[in-house]
Design an enzyme around this catalytic site. Structure first.
Site, PDB file in Angstrom:
ATOM      1  N   LYS A   1       0.906  -1.172  -0.221  1.00  0.00           N
ATOM      2  CA  LYS A   1       0.134  -0.030  -0.022  1.00  0.00           C
ATOM      3  C   LYS A   1       0.989   1.340  -0.107  1.00  0.00           C
ATOM      4  O   LYS A   1       1.958   1.266   0.365  1.00  0.00           O
ATOM      5  CB  LYS A   1      -0.835   0.079   1.158  1.00  0.00           C
ATOM      6  CG  LYS A   1      -0.253  -0.038   2.632  1.00  0.00           C
ATOM      7  CD  LYS A   1      -0.829  -0.297   3.787  1.00  0.00           C
ATOM      8  CE  LYS A   1      -0.160  -0.118   4.998  1.00  0.00           C
ATOM      9  NZ  LYS A   1      -0.959  -0.680   6.413  1.00  0.00           N
TER      10      LYS A   1
ATOM     11  N   TYR B   1      14.162  30.613   6.638  1.00  0.00           N
ATOM     12  CA  TYR B   1      13.167  31.370   7.093  1.00  0.00           C
ATOM     13  C   TYR B   1      13.145  31.423   8.589  1.00  0.00           C
ATOM     14  O   TYR B   1      13.345  30.561   9.219  1.00  0.00           O
ATOM     15  CB  TYR B   1      11.822  30.657   6.663  1.00  0.00           C
ATOM     16  CG  TYR B   1      11.570  30.747   5.309  1.00  0.00           C
ATOM     17  CD1 TYR B   1      11.519  31.845   4.415  1.00  0.00           C
ATOM     18  CD2 TYR B   1      10.901  29.479   4.733  1.00  0.00           C
ATOM     19  CE1 TYR B   1      11.277  31.994   3.165  1.00  0.00           C
ATOM     20  CE2 TYR B   1      10.900  29.619   3.327  1.00  0.00           C
ATOM     21  CZ  TYR B   1      10.959  30.461   2.506  1.00  0.00           C
ATOM     22  OH  TYR B   1      10.719  30.561   1.045  1.00  0.00           O
TER      23      TYR B   1
END
Ligand SMILES: *Cc1c(COP(=O)(O)O)cnc(C)c1O
Length: 384
Positions: free
Chosen positions: A38, A270
């Site tokens: 999956k 940042y």
């Protein structure tokens, strides 16, 4: 000529996947093995990993969604496939016509499977899921007799055949957790009830990777291994991959996009959460949270550049982050290794999990679609 873009790549070693499947089969010698592929094979690529797992003896493939199971069929897989995460109106008929085993946890789902089987004129292969204590999917013990009776009636009519009874652990990665014995006891009771009421499943199964590696009592007829296939440890509590003879299959690297000298006291990325302690060399690593690098690893994530471990300096941005090389040299185009098997001294997915406060499952699974997967160790052959 390898034309994979140079910015970043996730090299996936399919020989490692095959070796991991063999190690897991040796750990559960009396059970069949379901390779859980999956979420794009936990980020490694669903079809190449499914093929490698089949080559190494996986008799089943497991997916969460029916769409994933149908994608395996579209890729040419013809073996047994189970999918378990259904919602009302799902592609029951396509799955049944593609010979996929479908999981059912409740009467509404059984009704949809039966209706789709009647419409297609086929017998659906249905596996009943028991909630033995996880409290997620599955039928509660109190609801089980009704589900079993309805499934038996649908079998008698020829609409379905109950091929499996199954459940899932809550705390298999915490050895000795009292829920483990309680779930095993509940599973034995619920499967015994189903047999006493006429069901004859081909397979009963409960074990995920940690149970496969540590709980032989939970192996039953089939083990459903996901994370361990990819060579990732289910939990630091259990040990490192090598402790179980597993080898990490994925190596995530990037090419340095810039290397430059900056003065001391210079804010980096940042928010300026990192400030250079003195004149230094910064290297720009061109991957960020848009590629699955967790922003939570700002200031903590490990990366090997110029032969040494460095730490993400300041924030991880969407497309890039910075490392401080101190007095060391590097050049644009040099390799930065975020994680790999660890045998070249590089960090591992487990190291990133610790740095980001998550589990290694998430580190490998979240590697984004912008990062090309490059396969090595492929074994030519038939099948998918
Ligand atoms: C994901 C999943 C697995 C595989 O779990 P791992 O811990 O990765 O081995 C097995 N069964 C179910 C139901 C799952 O959702």
């Amino acid at each position: 000529m390898d034309e994979t873009p140079m910015r970043a790549r996730a090299v996936v070693d399919l020989a490692a996947v095959r070796a991991n499947v063999r190690a897991l089969r040796a750990a559960a010698p009396r059970a069949e093995l379901m390779a859980v592929v999956k979420a794009d094979g936990y980020g490694h690529g669903m079809v190449p990993c499914a093929r490698a797992a089949r080559q190494a003896g996986a008799t089943w493939l497991g997916t969460a969604t029916p769409e994933e199971a149908l994608a395996l069929r579209a890729a040419g897989d013809t073996g047994r496939v189970l999918c378990w995460l259904w919602t009302p109106g799902g592609p029951w008929r396509q799955a049944i016509e593609a010979d996929v085993d479908v999981s059912v946890s409740a009467p509404w789902a059984l009704r949809e499977a039966v209706a789709a089987a009647r419409a297609s004129g086929r017998t659906a292969r249905v596996q009943l899921k028991a909630d033995t204590g996880l409290g997620r999917g599955g039928s509660q013990p109190a609801d089980w007799p009704v589900l079993v009776a309805a499934a038996r009636a649908a079998e008698a009519e020829g609409a379905i055949r109950v091929t499996g009874l199954w459940s899932h652990f809550a705390c298999a990665d915490e050895p000795g957790h009292p829920s483990i014995a309680a779930q095993l006891a509940a599973f034995r009771d619920m499967t015994a009830h189903a047999r006493a009421h006429g069901l004859r499943p081909e397979v009963c199964h409960m074990a995920n990777s940690p149970a496969t590696l540590t709980l032989p009592d939970a192996h039953f007829d089939l083990v459903r291994t996901g994370v361990a296939l990819y060579g990732v440890s289910p939990s630091p509590l259990l040990g490192l991959p090598g402790d179980f003879g597993l080898r990490p299959a994925m190596t995530l690297t990037a090419s340095l996009a810039m290397v430059k000298r900056v003065p001391g006291g210079h804010g980096v990325s940042y928010g300026h959460h990192y400030v250079t302690p003195g004149e230094t060399t910064l290297a720009l690593v061109p991957v960020g949270y848009g590629d699955g690098v967790p922003r939570h690893a700002s200031g903590t994530g490990p990366v090997m550049v110029a032969g040494k471990w460095r730490t993400v300096a300041g924030r991880v941005a969407m497309d890039q982050f910075v490392v401080d090389l101190g007095g060391d040299r590097a050049a644009e185009g040099d390799e930065a290794v975020l994680f790999g098997p660890g045998d070249r001294g590089e960090p591992t997915a487990e190291d990133w999990a610790r740095a980001a406060g998550t589990i290694a499952y998430e580190i490998v699974t979240r590697v984004g679609t912008r990062v090309p997967r490059v396969y090595v160790g492929e074994q030519p052959g038939t099948g998918i």
